[in-house]
Design an enzyme around this catalytic site. Structure first.
Site, PDB file in Angstrom:
ATOM      1  N   TYR A  48      -9.076 -29.344  -3.086  1.00 38.96           N
ATOM      2  CA  TYR A  48      -9.818 -28.165  -2.615  1.00 38.96           C
ATOM      3  C   TYR A  48      -9.977 -28.244  -1.102  1.00 38.96           C
ATOM      4  CZ  TYR A  48     -13.283 -24.434  -2.534  1.00 38.96           C
ATOM      5  OH  TYR A  48     -13.939 -23.257  -2.295  1.00 38.96           O
TER       6      TYR A  48
ATOM      7  N   ASP B 152       2.158  -9.444  15.169  1.00 44.25           N
ATOM      8  CA  ASP B 152       2.428  -9.477  13.731  1.00 44.25           C
ATOM      9  C   ASP B 152       3.812 -10.098  13.577  1.00 44.25           C
ATOM     10  OD1 ASP B 152       3.226  -9.004  11.118  1.00 44.25           O
ATOM     11  OD2 ASP B 152       2.256  -7.047  10.983  1.00 44.25           O
TER      12      ASP B 152
ATOM     13  N   PHE C  63       1.167   5.516  -2.343  1.00 48.35           N
ATOM     14  CA  PHE C  63       2.563   5.303  -2.740  1.00 48.35           C
ATOM     15  C   PHE C  63       2.719   4.167  -3.742  1.00 48.35           C
ATOM     16  CE2 PHE C  63       2.969   1.530  -0.127  1.00 48.35           C
ATOM     17  CZ  PHE C  63       2.032   1.751   0.874  1.00 48.35           C
TER      18      PHE C  63
ATOM     19  N   ARG D 191      10.042   5.405   2.391  1.00 49.82           N
ATOM     20  CA  ARG D 191       9.245   5.187   3.597  1.00 49.82           C
ATOM     21  C   ARG D 191       9.246   6.507   4.359  1.00 49.82           C
ATOM     22  NH1 ARG D 191       6.301   0.259   3.179  1.00 49.82           N
ATOM     23  NH2 ARG D 191       5.350   1.905   1.975  1.00 49.82           N
TER      24      ARG D 191
ATOM     25  N   LYS E 147       7.401 -12.827   3.711  1.00 51.87           N
ATOM     26  CA  LYS E 147       8.621 -12.489   4.454  1.00 51.87           C
ATOM     27  C   LYS E 147       9.076 -13.701   5.253  1.00 51.87           C
ATOM     28  CE  LYS E 147       6.778  -8.157   3.834  1.00 51.87           C
ATOM     29  NZ  LYS E 147       5.834  -7.290   4.499  1.00 51.87           N
TER      30      LYS E 147
ATOM     31  N   PHE F  63       2.068  -0.713  10.456  1.00 45.75           N
ATOM     32  CA  PHE F  63       2.538  -1.006   9.113  1.00 45.75           C
ATOM     33  C   PHE F  63       1.477  -0.419   8.180  1.00 45.75           C
ATOM     34  CE2 PHE F  63       2.988  -3.679   5.303  1.00 45.75           C
ATOM     35  CZ  PHE F  63       4.298  -3.336   5.007  1.00 45.75           C
ATOM     36  N   THR F  64       1.855  -0.029   6.964  1.00 50.91           N
ATOM     37  CA  THR F  64       0.922   0.669   6.060  1.00 50.91           C
ATOM     38  C   THR F  64      -0.415  -0.062   5.914  1.00 50.91           C
ATOM     39  OG1 THR F  64       2.065  -0.439   4.244  1.00 50.91           O
ATOM     40  CG2 THR F  64       2.689   1.848   4.669  1.00 50.91           C
TER      41      THR F  64
HETATM   42  C1  LIG Z   1       4.563  -7.028   4.739  1.00 49.59           C
HETATM   43  C2  LIG Z   1       3.951  -6.862   6.026  1.00 49.59           C
HETATM   44  C3  LIG Z   1       2.572  -6.971   6.182  1.00 49.59           C
HETATM   45  C4  LIG Z   1       1.638  -7.215   5.002  1.00 49.59           C
HETATM   46  O1  LIG Z   1       1.907  -8.437   4.393  1.00 49.59           O
HETATM   47  P1  LIG Z   1       1.631  -8.665   2.819  1.00 49.59           P
HETATM   48  O2  LIG Z   1       1.960 -10.113   2.619  1.00 49.59           O
HETATM   49  O3  LIG Z   1       2.507  -7.737   2.051  1.00 49.59           O
HETATM   50  O4  LIG Z   1       0.197  -8.371   2.577  1.00 49.59           O
HETATM   51  C5  LIG Z   1       2.054  -6.802   7.440  1.00 49.59           C
HETATM   52  N1  LIG Z   1       2.854  -6.542   8.497  1.00 49.59           N
HETATM   53  C6  LIG Z   1       4.183  -6.426   8.381  1.00 49.59           C
HETATM   54  C7  LIG Z   1       5.021  -6.149   9.573  1.00 49.59           C
HETATM   55  C8  LIG Z   1       4.783  -6.581   7.144  1.00 49.59           C
HETATM   56  O5  LIG Z   1       6.113  -6.447   7.040  1.00 49.59           O
END
Ligand SMILES: *Cc1c(COP(=O)(O)O)cnc(C)c1O
Length: 506
Positions: free
Chosen positions: A104, A247, A479, A413, A290, A156-157
């Site tokens: 933990y 990001d 979406f 998108r 990613k 980003f969304t």
């Molecule tokens: C996917 C993504 C996010 C969000 O990440 P999650 O792991 O899906 O929550 C934020 N910024 C960018 C540029 C992304 O591609």
């Protein structure tokens, strides 16, 4: 004993990029002169795929409410929905998972991740979070106040959702080329420097907690920014005492494009480019779904004070500071995956496949976003189905039609992924794209050629495609879970035409 040998295996791994990351381009020339992206890895674990008949694809799409997010993978042949959490892991990543230190608090897996983050991103302090949007939640809760304005290259969304949820708003400061479908601009993800200065003057530096730059700008087609641009943004941020947040979810591809497209870095290693980008940012956050081909996320910085201030939010929402909602196995694979991001032969594979597909589609006259970016191939729905108005969601309709035609799942998108204004009207998206994501090192070239072939057939039959509309519409990130229906019986007609043209073929 076991632990030590595993540790030395991961050490070997961490040393590997230095040799791989030579100045040689990973592109292999073919004697024939053909440009073929050669896989520089081999497949050692496989998963059987199912290509179901067109009649089942039509039924599956109806069951899914004309939303590709709602399809079941048993009905999906090539899953090109996303590059999130579906990338192929390396043998070294899987091996590292076996040495996970389940604790933990004080887990050595986390210590190993910290050292990978320091080595690859050059940041000493790390806060773990369960995925990228969890990092955004923490950053937004900490920095965004009512009336805050966040300038960025593009949203980003989930970023937009967290900033607005905390009372702030975003301003997108793009170069003029960024939203052009066809372009030769190698850095469509750049921030327009003059517009950034003007925006700071308008909103006042005091209302801007940070400027956000997104590597390989996701929603405009995985398009990178240049380091020259990031340096200019950094200088402005510094002058006004504003933080710069990066990001880094798609930073590996951005680094690869910098090496390919920015003269100054032609001979630099990907490792050096990554460090250069991160060094310009005060805070770096990422979705490990990613970057690093694992699952999880993190916020890192060399500013201890900022990190300390956000710790409470991590323990409140994510978990203890040495796991943050991430399984320790994933933490181990993340550490190895981050180091592999510095290996050009690893990072080039997805962009080279995308470049190949984009090139083939362009030759066929199918409208696609150029230059080819990271993440995936983006088909321009407004060019593909110009007869469908934006209010009838052309990109969503195209995603639906392409699934029926091929069993390939892409992602809308466009306006479907947008939001409504205070009057309940759709805010029309800047672009209507069908995104065909290229998960890292997952597909083979014949599968990519299948995508090309079925898109060519669909393009020929594009007049059969019609619009769609919402029948169930959630208020947040609609979406994902929204349900839609076709505006006519066009899906049935499209399936019938497929059967007519392909006989009993799948
Ligand atoms: C996917 C993504 C996010 C969000 O990440 P999650 O792991 O899906 O929550 C934020 N910024 C960018 C540029 C992304 O591609």
């Amino acid at each position: 004993m076991k632990k030590n040998s595993a540790k030395s295996a991961s050490k070997t791994q961490s040393a590997a990029p230095a040799t791989n990351d030579s100045n040689a381009s990973p592109k292999v020339k073919f004697f024939s002169g053909e440009h073929i992206p050669l896989e520089l890895h081999k497949v050692r674990v496989v998963q059987k795929l199912h290509l179901v008949p067109v009649e089942r694809r039509l039924a599956a799409m109806q069951e899914a409410g004309f939303n590709t997010f709602q399809l079941q993978t048993k009905d999906v042949f090539l899953d090109m929905l996303t590059d999130s959490g579906v990338n192929a892991m390396s043998d070294n990543q899987i091996a590292a998972m076996m040495q996970a230190d389940d604790a933990y608090a004080g887990s050595q897996s986390f210590a190993r991740l910290q050292s990978a983050v320091e080595e690859v991103f050059g940041k000493k302090y790390l806060l773990p979070a369960h995925q990228g949007r969890a990092c955004e939640n923490i950053l937004a809760q900490h920095f965004v106040k009512p009336n805050s304005v966040i300038p960025m290259n593009y949203h980003f969304t989930t970023t937009l959702a967290h900033i607005t949820r905390n009372g702030g708003r975003i301003v997108e400061i793009l170069s003029d080329d960024a939203l052009k479908i066809k372009s030769t601009n190698p850095f469509k993800g750049n921030i327009d420097i003059a517009k950034l200065e003007a925006s700071i003057a308008t909103h006042g530096a005091g209302n801007i907690p940070f400027i956000r730059m997104e590597a390989s700008t996701n929603l405009i087609g995985g398009q990178p920014f240049s380091i020259a641009n990031m340096r200019a943004v950094r200088a402005i941020a510094k002058k006004h005492g504003i933080l710069l947040v990066l990001d880094a979810s798609l930073i590996g591809e951005n680094a690869y494009f910098v090496k390919q497209r920015e003269a100054e870095f032609k001979n630099a290693s990907v490792a050096k480019i990554l460090l250069t980008m991160c060094d310009l940012a005060d805070i770096v956050y990422f979705s490990a779904r990613k970057v690093s081909s694992s699952r999880g996320g993190g916020i890192c910085s060399n500013n201890k004070e900022i990190i300390d201030q956000m710790k409470n939010l991590v323990v409140l929402f994510e978990g203890f500071l040495t796991y943050g909602g991430i399984s320790v196995r994933e933490i181990e694979s993340m550490a190895v995956g981050l180091r592999e991001t510095t290996d050009e032969t690893v990072m080039s594979q997805s962009p080279l496949f995308i470049e190949y597909l984009v090139g083939r589609l362009e030759k066929l006259g199918i409208p696609v976003v150029t230059p080819a970016g990271g993440l995936g191939c983006h088909v321009d729905a407004m060019g593909f189905v110009p007869h469908i108005p934006q209010k009838d969601y052309p990109a969503g309709a195209l995603a639906t039609a392409f699934y029926i035609a091929s069993g390939v799942r892409g992602m809308e998108r466009g306006t479907m992924s947008s939001v409504r204004d205070v009057h309940g009207h759709d805010i029309l998206a800047d672009a209507e794209l069908l995104r065909l994501a290229m998960p890292r090192r997952v597909f083979t070239l014949s599968q990519v050629k299948y995508v090309e072939d079925r898109l060519a057939w669909l393009y020929k039959n594009r007049n059969l495609i019609g619009g769609i509309h919402f029948v169930e519409e959630p208020t947040v990130l609609r979406f994902f879970n929204g349900r839609l229906a076709a505006n006519s019986d066009w899906p049935q007609k499209l399936a019938a035409k497929f059967r007519q043209d392909f006989g009993d073929s799948l």
